[in-house]
Design a protein around this motif. Structure first.
Motif, PDB file in Angstrom:
ATOM      1  N   ASP A 163      33.740  28.959  42.065  1.00  0.00           N
ATOM      2  CA  ASP A 163      33.715  28.358  43.403  1.00  0.00           C
ATOM      3  C   ASP A 163      33.735  29.415  44.503  1.00  0.00           C
ATOM      4  N   PHE A 164      34.647  30.383  44.378  1.00  0.00           N
ATOM      5  CA  PHE A 164      34.755  31.475  45.347  1.00  0.00           C
ATOM      6  C   PHE A 164      34.230  32.752  44.694  1.00  0.00           C
ATOM      7  N   ASN A 165      33.196  33.335  45.279  1.00  0.00           N
ATOM      8  CA  ASN A 165      32.615  34.574  44.771  1.00  0.00           C
ATOM      9  C   ASN A 165      32.769  35.639  45.845  1.00  0.00           C
ATOM     10  N   ILE A 166      33.701  36.536  45.626  1.00  0.00           N
ATOM     11  CA  ILE A 166      34.077  37.537  46.617  1.00  0.00           C
ATOM     12  C   ILE A 166      33.349  38.838  46.299  1.00  0.00           C
ATOM     13  N   GLY A 167      32.706  39.427  47.296  1.00  0.00           N
ATOM     14  CA  GLY A 167      31.948  40.649  47.081  1.00  0.00           C
ATOM     15  C   GLY A 167      32.352  41.761  48.027  1.00  0.00           C
ATOM     16  N   THR A 168      32.710  42.912  47.445  1.00  0.00           N
ATOM     17  CA  THR A 168      33.058  44.089  48.241  1.00  0.00           C
ATOM     18  C   THR A 168      32.397  45.350  47.684  1.00  0.00           C
ATOM     19  N   VAL A 182      42.224  38.285  50.060  1.00  0.00           N
ATOM     20  CA  VAL A 182      41.229  37.230  49.896  1.00  0.00           C
ATOM     21  C   VAL A 182      41.261  36.715  48.457  1.00  0.00           C
ATOM     22  N   GLU A 183      41.322  37.636  47.501  1.00  0.00           N
ATOM     23  CA  GLU A 183      41.381  37.207  46.104  1.00  0.00           C
ATOM     24  C   GLU A 183      42.667  36.432  45.815  1.00  0.00           C
ATOM     25  N   GLU A 188      45.128  31.395  44.175  1.00  0.00           N
ATOM     26  CA  GLU A 188      46.279  30.504  44.284  1.00  0.00           C
ATOM     27  C   GLU A 188      45.915  29.116  44.799  1.00  0.00           C
ATOM     28  N   THR A 189      44.646  28.901  45.136  1.00  0.00           N
ATOM     29  CA  THR A 189      44.216  27.601  45.644  1.00  0.00           C
ATOM     30  C   THR A 189      43.901  26.684  44.470  1.00  0.00           C
ATOM     31  N   GLU A 190      44.695  25.660  44.325  1.00  0.00           N
ATOM     32  CA  GLU A 190      44.579  24.773  43.172  1.00  0.00           C
ATOM     33  C   GLU A 190      43.240  24.038  43.166  1.00  0.00           C
ATOM     34  N   GLY A 191      42.645  23.979  41.990  1.00  0.00           N
ATOM     35  CA  GLY A 191      41.410  23.222  41.812  1.00  0.00           C
ATOM     36  C   GLY A 191      40.143  24.012  42.028  1.00  0.00           C
ATOM     37  N   TYR A 192      40.275  25.309  42.340  1.00  0.00           N
ATOM     38  CA  TYR A 192      39.098  26.148  42.562  1.00  0.00           C
ATOM     39  C   TYR A 192      39.138  27.365  41.635  1.00  0.00           C
ATOM     40  N   SER A 193      37.949  27.791  41.213  1.00  0.00           N
ATOM     41  CA  SER A 193      37.817  29.010  40.434  1.00  0.00           C
ATOM     42  C   SER A 193      37.330  30.137  41.346  1.00  0.00           C
ATOM     43  N   HIS A 194      37.487  31.375  40.880  1.00  0.00           N
ATOM     44  CA  HIS A 194      37.043  32.491  41.718  1.00  0.00           C
ATOM     45  C   HIS A 194      36.678  33.679  40.845  1.00  0.00           C
ATOM     46  N   THR A 195      35.960  34.614  41.440  1.00  0.00           N
ATOM     47  CA  THR A 195      35.700  35.902  40.816  1.00  0.00           C
ATOM     48  C   THR A 195      35.551  36.948  41.909  1.00  0.00           C
ATOM     49  N   LEU A 196      35.872  38.177  41.577  1.00  0.00           N
ATOM     50  CA  LEU A 196      35.737  39.307  42.485  1.00  0.00           C
ATOM     51  C   LEU A 196      34.684  40.252  41.943  1.00  0.00           C
ATOM     52  N   ASN A 197      33.640  40.496  42.742  1.00  0.00           N
ATOM     53  CA  ASN A 197      32.556  41.402  42.351  1.00  0.00           C
ATOM     54  C   ASN A 197      31.968  41.029  41.001  1.00  0.00           C
ATOM     55  N   GLY A 198      31.682  39.734  40.861  1.00  0.00           N
ATOM     56  CA  GLY A 198      31.007  39.229  39.674  1.00  0.00           C
ATOM     57  C   GLY A 198      29.506  39.307  39.855  1.00  0.00           C
ATOM     58  N   ARG A 199      28.816  38.162  39.723  1.00  0.00           N
ATOM     59  CA  ARG A 199      27.362  38.166  39.902  1.00  0.00           C
ATOM     60  C   ARG A 199      26.984  38.592  41.312  1.00  0.00           C
ATOM     61  N   ALA A 218      33.845  45.180  55.595  1.00  0.00           N
ATOM     62  CA  ALA A 218      32.939  44.055  55.347  1.00  0.00           C
ATOM     63  C   ALA A 218      33.248  43.441  53.995  1.00  0.00           C
ATOM     64  N   ILE A 219      33.172  42.120  53.943  1.00  0.00           N
ATOM     65  CA  ILE A 219      33.417  41.383  52.711  1.00  0.00           C
ATOM     66  C   ILE A 219      32.516  40.153  52.715  1.00  0.00           C
ATOM     67  N   GLN A 220      31.969  39.823  51.565  1.00  0.00           N
ATOM     68  CA  GLN A 220      31.100  38.649  51.454  1.00  0.00           C
ATOM     69  C   GLN A 220      31.808  37.552  50.674  1.00  0.00           C
ATOM     70  N   MET A 221      31.643  36.315  51.151  1.00  0.00           N
ATOM     71  CA  MET A 221      32.125  35.148  50.419  1.00  0.00           C
ATOM     72  C   MET A 221      30.943  34.249  50.094  1.00  0.00           C
ATOM     73  N   GLU A 222      30.659  34.139  48.811  1.00  0.00           N
ATOM     74  CA  GLU A 222      29.586  33.260  48.333  1.00  0.00           C
ATOM     75  C   GLU A 222      30.258  32.031  47.731  1.00  0.00           C
ATOM     76  N   LEU A 223      30.086  30.890  48.354  1.00  0.00           N
ATOM     77  CA  LEU A 223      30.692  29.644  47.886  1.00  0.00           C
ATOM     78  C   LEU A 223      29.710  28.871  47.022  1.00  0.00           C
ATOM     79  N   ALA A 224      30.179  28.359  45.897  1.00  0.00           N
ATOM     80  CA  ALA A 224      29.359  27.435  45.130  1.00  0.00           C
ATOM     81  C   ALA A 224      29.171  26.160  45.944  1.00  0.00           C
ATOM     82  N   GLN A 225      27.947  25.677  46.053  1.00  0.00           N
ATOM     83  CA  GLN A 225      27.686  24.520  46.904  1.00  0.00           C
ATOM     84  C   GLN A 225      28.309  23.234  46.372  1.00  0.00           C
ATOM     85  N   SER A 226      28.696  23.238  45.104  1.00  0.00           N
ATOM     86  CA  SER A 226      29.397  22.070  44.556  1.00  0.00           C
ATOM     87  C   SER A 226      30.740  21.863  45.230  1.00  0.00           C
ATOM     88  N   THR A 227      31.256  22.884  45.926  1.00  0.00           N
ATOM     89  CA  THR A 227      32.552  22.756  46.595  1.00  0.00           C
ATOM     90  C   THR A 227      32.486  21.957  47.891  1.00  0.00           C
TER      91      THR A 227
END
Length: 271
Positions: A163-168, A182-183, A188-199, A218-227
């Motif tokens: 759900d949360f894709n964090i890019g640095t 940010v990570e 800690e946000t219930e019901g959401y998944s996340h990754t740091l510097n994944g895809r 600078a930091i990028q947040m790529e949200l899955a649109q299903s959220t």
């Protein structure tokens, strides 16, 4: 057509929106095929999702669609992810690898040069100017680049995107305190998944502007649109209940970034 919109604030935080625009000149629209005209690869409703979450933040938003030219790609056409499927500076296909242009109507070198001049360069000139202005006020600026993408795109990645894709760019583009915070909120946000510097490790914007040693983070947040979408298919309608739930952790993230920026400013620690 105005190719960007700027709303100035006095916070050290700047929100970038390179992919929410849907404007295309008629001359470009006419060259798109039926698939291209769906505009499926838009970051649907992202500027609305973030609206008001950090009221004093500056926002810089591209109004043109990424099929005109991608404002988050290297202007020299260098791939962000060598060896992996991706789309280019002016995409020839959508995120599913399907053609978006009528046969023989794809962009030529002259088209790309023209679009760099008329769209890509003005957007980044505006963004760079706001970064410089904010840094002049605070001694620090934090660019938070706002993105979204469908959660399942086999052409680009296997399985389902978190759900949360964090890019640095593996920690290169911002202070460790920002990345960690940010990570932490995402994890800690219930019901959401996340990754740091994944895809998604941060696009050209994040990598180009992120210079922590110079006081620009600078930091990028790529949200899955299903959220936040009712469905990840046309007409790509925003789900109000999903969006309201998602806005809470996003607000917490932006508020925390603002506090960290002020602390870095006070201590003079910019790394």
């Amino acid at each position: 057509m105005a190719v960007f919109e700027v709303r100035r604030g006095n916070s050290p935080v700047i929100l970038g929106f390179p992919h929410t625009g849907t404007d295309l000149p008629s001359s470009i629209w006419e060259r798109l095929n039926d698939n291209g005209r769906i505009l499926a690869d838009t970051d649907w409703h992202i500027h609305e999702l973030y609206e008001g979450l950090l009221p004093d933040a500056t926002t810089v938003r591209a109004t043109f669609h990424r099929y005109v030219i991608d404002a988050n790609r290297d202007p020299n056409g260098v791939s962000l992810y060598p060896g992996q499927n991706t789309t280019g500076l002016v995409p020839e296909s959508d995120f599913d690898g399907q053609p978006i242009w009528k046969e023989g109507q794809g962009p030529a070198e002259a088209d790309i040069a023209e679009r760099l001049r008329d769209f890509h360069a003005p957007y980044h000139a505006a963004l760079a100017a706001e970064i410089a202005r904010v840094r002049a006020i605070h001694g620090i600026a934090v660019l938070y680049d706002c993105h979204s993408i469908r959660s399942h795109i086999p052409f680009l990645f296997e399985g389902t995107l978190p759900d949360f894709n964090i890019g640095t760019d593996r920690g290169k583009t911002c202070a460790l305190e920002i990345e960690r915070s940010v990570e932490e909120i995402a994890s800690e946000t219930e019901g959401y998944s996340h990754t740091l510097n994944g895809r998604f490790k941060g696009g050209w914007t994040t990598r180009h502007y992120g210079r922590p040693e110079q006081g620009v983070h600078a930091i990028q947040m790529e949200l899955a649109q299903s959220t936040h979408l009712a469905t990840e298919a046309p007409p790509f309608v925003l789900d109000a209940a999903k969006a309201e739930r998602l806005r809470r952790p996003l607000a917490a993230i932006l508020e925390r970034i603002g506090k960290i920026a002020n602390e870095l400013k006070r201590t003079g620690s910019e790394a």
